[in-house]
Enzyme design. Structure first.
Site, PDB file in Angstrom:
ATOM      1  CD  GLU A  56      13.257   1.778  10.666  1.00 49.00           C
ATOM      2  OE1 GLU A  56      13.524   2.815  11.311  1.00 49.00           O
ATOM      3  OE2 GLU A  56      13.820   0.696  10.867  1.00 49.00           O
ATOM      4  CE  LYS A  66      -1.981   2.864   2.986  1.00 49.70           C
ATOM      5  NZ  LYS A  66      -2.090   4.013   2.090  1.00 49.70           N
ATOM      6  CB  CYS A  77      12.855   9.533   8.837  1.00 52.13           C
ATOM      7  SG  CYS A  77      13.506   8.369   7.674  1.00 52.13           S
ATOM      8  CD  GLU A  83       9.756  13.269  11.955  1.00 49.87           C
ATOM      9  OE1 GLU A  83      10.693  12.796  11.319  1.00 49.87           O
ATOM     10  OE2 GLU A  83       8.716  12.636  12.194  1.00 49.87           O
TER      11      GLU A  83
HETATM   12  O1  TXE Z   1       2.128   9.640   7.715  1.00 52.32           O
HETATM   13  P1  TXE Z   1       1.231   8.449   8.202  1.00 52.32           P
HETATM   14  P2  TXE Z   1       1.829  10.702   6.557  1.00 52.32           P
HETATM   15  C1  TXE Z   1       5.547  12.085   9.511  1.00 52.32           C
HETATM   16  C2  TXE Z   1       5.684  13.540   9.159  1.00 52.32           C
HETATM   17  C3  TXE Z   1       4.429  13.823   8.428  1.00 52.32           C
HETATM   18  C4  TXE Z   1       3.449  12.944   9.123  1.00 52.32           C
HETATM   19  C5  TXE Z   1       2.248  12.567   8.299  1.00 52.32           C
HETATM   20  O2  TXE Z   1       5.740  14.289  10.337  1.00 52.32           O
HETATM   21  O3  TXE Z   1       4.050  15.153   8.543  1.00 52.32           O
HETATM   22  O4  TXE Z   1       4.191  11.796   9.446  1.00 52.32           O
HETATM   23  O5  TXE Z   1       2.650  11.913   7.106  1.00 52.32           O
HETATM   24  C6  TXE Z   1      -0.720   4.703   6.291  1.00 52.32           C
HETATM   25  N1  TXE Z   1      -3.385   1.837   9.607  1.00 52.32           N
HETATM   26  N2  TXE Z   1       6.265  11.201   8.623  1.00 52.32           N
HETATM   27  O6  TXE Z   1       0.391  11.077   6.485  1.00 52.32           O
HETATM   28  O7  TXE Z   1      -0.132   8.909   8.447  1.00 52.32           O
HETATM   29  C7  TXE Z   1      -0.799   5.865   5.330  1.00 52.32           C
HETATM   30  O8  TXE Z   1      -1.852   5.684   4.416  1.00 52.32           O
HETATM   31  C8  TXE Z   1      -2.474   1.477   8.701  1.00 52.32           C
HETATM   32  C9  TXE Z   1       7.555  10.814   9.048  1.00 52.32           C
HETATM   33  O9  TXE Z   1       2.420  10.194   5.319  1.00 52.32           O
HETATM   34  O10 TXE Z   1       1.964   7.752   9.285  1.00 52.32           O
HETATM   35  C10 TXE Z   1       0.564   5.820   4.693  1.00 52.32           C
HETATM   36  O11 TXE Z   1       0.624   4.828   3.669  1.00 52.32           O
HETATM   37  N3  TXE Z   1      -1.848   2.339   7.893  1.00 52.32           N
HETATM   38  C11 TXE Z   1       8.068   9.618   8.341  1.00 52.32           C
HETATM   39  C12 TXE Z   1       1.465   5.406   5.862  1.00 52.32           C
HETATM   40  O12 TXE Z   1       0.594   4.787   6.817  1.00 52.32           O
HETATM   41  C13 TXE Z   1      -2.146   3.640   8.027  1.00 52.32           C
HETATM   42  C14 TXE Z   1       7.743   9.527   6.881  1.00 52.32           C
HETATM   43  C15 TXE Z   1       2.169   6.589   6.543  1.00 52.32           C
HETATM   44  O13 TXE Z   1       1.169   7.519   6.913  1.00 52.32           O
HETATM   45  C16 TXE Z   1      -3.084   4.086   8.976  1.00 52.32           C
HETATM   46  C17 TXE Z   1       6.412   9.989   6.572  1.00 52.32           C
HETATM   47  C18 TXE Z   1      -3.713   3.111   9.791  1.00 52.32           C
HETATM   48  N4  TXE Z   1      -4.617   3.442  10.711  1.00 52.32           N
HETATM   49  C19 TXE Z   1       5.732  10.797   7.433  1.00 52.32           C
HETATM   50  N5  TXE Z   1      -3.167   5.438   8.887  1.00 52.32           N
HETATM   51  C20 TXE Z   1       9.547   9.451   8.563  1.00 52.32           C
HETATM   52  N6  TXE Z   1      10.078   9.964   9.661  1.00 52.32           N
HETATM   53  O14 TXE Z   1      10.197   8.852   7.741  1.00 52.32           O
HETATM   54  C21 TXE Z   1      -2.309   5.828   7.922  1.00 52.32           C
HETATM   55  N7  TXE Z   1      -1.695   4.740   7.379  1.00 52.32           N
END
Ligand code: TXE
Length: 483
Positions: free
Chosen positions: A253, A178, A287, A385
């Site tokens: 991660e 996904k 990250c 962050e």
């Molecule tokens: O993250 P999410 P997003 C941080 C960064 C950013 C924030 C939001 O601060 O502003 O996260 O980013 C899926 N069950 N990082 O929205 O929500 C979602 O669809 C299962 C830091 O991208 O964590 C996506 O595919 N899955 C980070 C994935 O999880 C779920 C890198 C990540 O989404 C879910 C990215 C659920 N209930 C964002 N809800 C880093 N540090 O590398 C969402 N997802």
């Protein structure tokens, strides 16, 4: 015709066939918000169940496939990614907004990851030991874990899926992937290549849609044996709960608030270079970004002046334009989050040095200037962050104080130091509480063949990448035989 000349219409890939979604979503070019990059299929719970069912059905066949077959499939994917890195890099730059050179580099890295794990597929090792009892032989072998749910974020839409999908398939698992909602076209482009690599139907599936519906189904489904997740801390905790409560394997991660320590004996130009690259490249959306610059008192003012001068010269603009140093922020809500943190910083008394303003370019996009503050450890901009082009300088009395500040965080992904002192470099490598350390290098920018991961709230479970990936994607069997 190139992928980037048309509006893409990515569909799910389930059980070896391309399938329409139950609804449709769009992805937008953050450098030009008037441009729709893709109209993509979105799945509901039933379609997600179909993809998981296909992966479960394909498991017995793929788990018993020969290492040669797995290696050939992964090698083909790697070769195509490398051969098409410019075209796919352009798609990445359009959909996610990192600059073209960064995007092309990321696609190449994804290609190298597939090639590395093609090699690993034929190097899967076991052990044979003599038993402590007479006449008995003990074999230790690695077997696939089963169906792997792969949940990826938007910030590395080729490399992160690659470093999860390639080892999953190399060790004989089947996959339901996904991608994040902001980057479906990149996920689809990768899946399209994998779909032509000779895998049996169902061994690899792409399913797009929301985290709440598709993601949640993946983490709760009893047929998903393991979940590999990269994303935010909040979602990561939800993933941890849903998987561990049903006994599934999980690897997370999550965030970082990575320190870069600069000591008085550092090469100042090199240190400023590390800070600019680590904190601001990829618009700070990594990250491993160095968002806390911890500088000893003797060099503090000189460092801040030089860094500010470098930031003034950075070119912010459309990710597809040549000569741009920093592309736009990924979307409106991330931009608003970044802006909100700038206000919080000012309200809490952090000193604004440079940047942070929203700016306009020829095309409407989520542009902001790189921002620099002088902060105290208790300020939220210095401890939470932000995931944007925002960094803070904190002053340290000496090396010991700098190390203490570096470790004073709930995160522990990466930690860097700039110094010409061997004593301090060696001490820092040993005592930094992080999964990865860097000496005279930016905290961001890692190799594809060695482990990646952190400590504390940054990570959970076995490391990703390199041969350490086997810890997560295989399960160990100990077999006894009377010889
Ligand atoms: O993250 P999410 P997003 C941080 C960064 C950013 C924030 C939001 O601060 O502003 O996260 O980013 C899926 N069950 N990082 O929205 O929500 C979602 O669809 C299962 C830091 O991208 O964590 C996506 O595919 N899955 C980070 C994935 O999880 C779920 C890198 C990540 O989404 C879910 C990215 C659920 N209930 C964002 N809800 C880093 N540090 O590398 C969402 N997802």
């Amino acid at each position: 015709m190139k992928l980037t000349d048309i509006r893409l219409q990515p569909r799910h890939y389930i059980n070896g066939a391309w399938v329409n979604g139950t609804t449709t979503g769009i992805s937008i070019n953050p450098s030009n918000t008037a441009e729709v990059v893709a109209e993509y299929a979105r799945a509901d719970r039933n379609q997600t169940d179909d993809a998981i069912g296909a992966a479960a059905d394909a498991l017995p066949q793929w788990a018993l496939s020969t290492p040669q077959r797995r290696a050939e499939a992964l090698d083909m994917v790697g070769s195509e990614l490398l051969a098409r890195k410019e075209e796919l890099g352009e798609l990445l730059a359009r959909e996610e907004g990192k600059t073209l050179p960064e995007s092309i580099g990321e696609v190449a890295r994804a290609g190298q990851l597939f090639k590395f794990f093609a090699g690993e597929a034929i190097r899967i090792q076991g052990e044979t030991l003599a038993s402590v009892r007479p006449g008995i032989q003990v074999d230790i072998t690695r077997e696939p874990v089963g169906v792997i749910g792969i949940i990826a974020p938007w910030n590395f839409p080729f490399a992160i899926p690659a470093w999860k999908i390639a080892p999953a398939l190399a060790y004989g698992n089947t996959v339901v992937f996904k991608p994040a909602e902001l980057v479906p076209a990149c996920g689809w482009a990768l899946a399209e290549i994998i779909s032509r690599s000779g895998l049996p139907a169902g061994a690899f599936n792409l399913i797009m849609g929301s985290g709440r519906e598709v993601g949640q189904t993946l983490i709760e489904h009893p047929a998903v044996n393991a979940v590999s997740f990269t994303g935010s801390v909040g979602t990561g905790k939800r993933v941890l709960e849903a998987t561990t409560s049903r006994g599934a394997k999980v690897q997370l991660e999550m965030g970082g608030k990575n320190p870069l320590v600069v000591l008085g004996d550092a090469d100042l130009d090199q240190a400023v270079d590390c800070a600019v690259q680590g904190a601001y490249f990829s618009t700070g959306q990594r990250c491993t970004a160095s968002s806390r610059l911890i500088v000893t008192r003797d060099i503090h003012d000189a460092f801040v002046v030089r860094l500010r001068n470098r930031l003034e010269a950075l070119k912010v603009g459309n990710a597809l334009e040549r000569g741009i140093d920093m592309g736009p922020v990924v979307d409106q809500s991330q931009l608003e989050q970044n802006q909100a943190y700038l206000n919080i910083g000012r309200e809490e008394g952090a000193v604004h040095v440079w940047g942070g303003e929203r700016v306009e370019r020829a095309t409407p996009g989520h542009y902001m200037l790189p921002a620099l503050f002088l902060a105290q450890p208790e300020h939220r901009i210095a401890s939470e962050e932000i995931f944007g082009p925002v960094a803070c300088v904190m002053e340290a009395q000496n090396y010991e104080h700098a190390l203490a500040l570096a470790n004073d965080t709930p995160f522990g992904l990466c930690a860097g130091i700039c110094t010409t002192s061997l004593k301090h470099a060696v001490h820092f490598k040993r005592h930094a509480q992080a999964g990865m350390t860097m000496v005279n290098l930016p905290t961001a920018g890692v190799d594809f063949h060695v482990p990646f991961g952190g400590r504390k709230e940054s990570s959970y479970g076995p490391r990703e990448q390199g041969r350490y990936a086997a810890e997560f994607y295989t399960t160990v069997k100990t077999s006894y035989m009377l010889a």
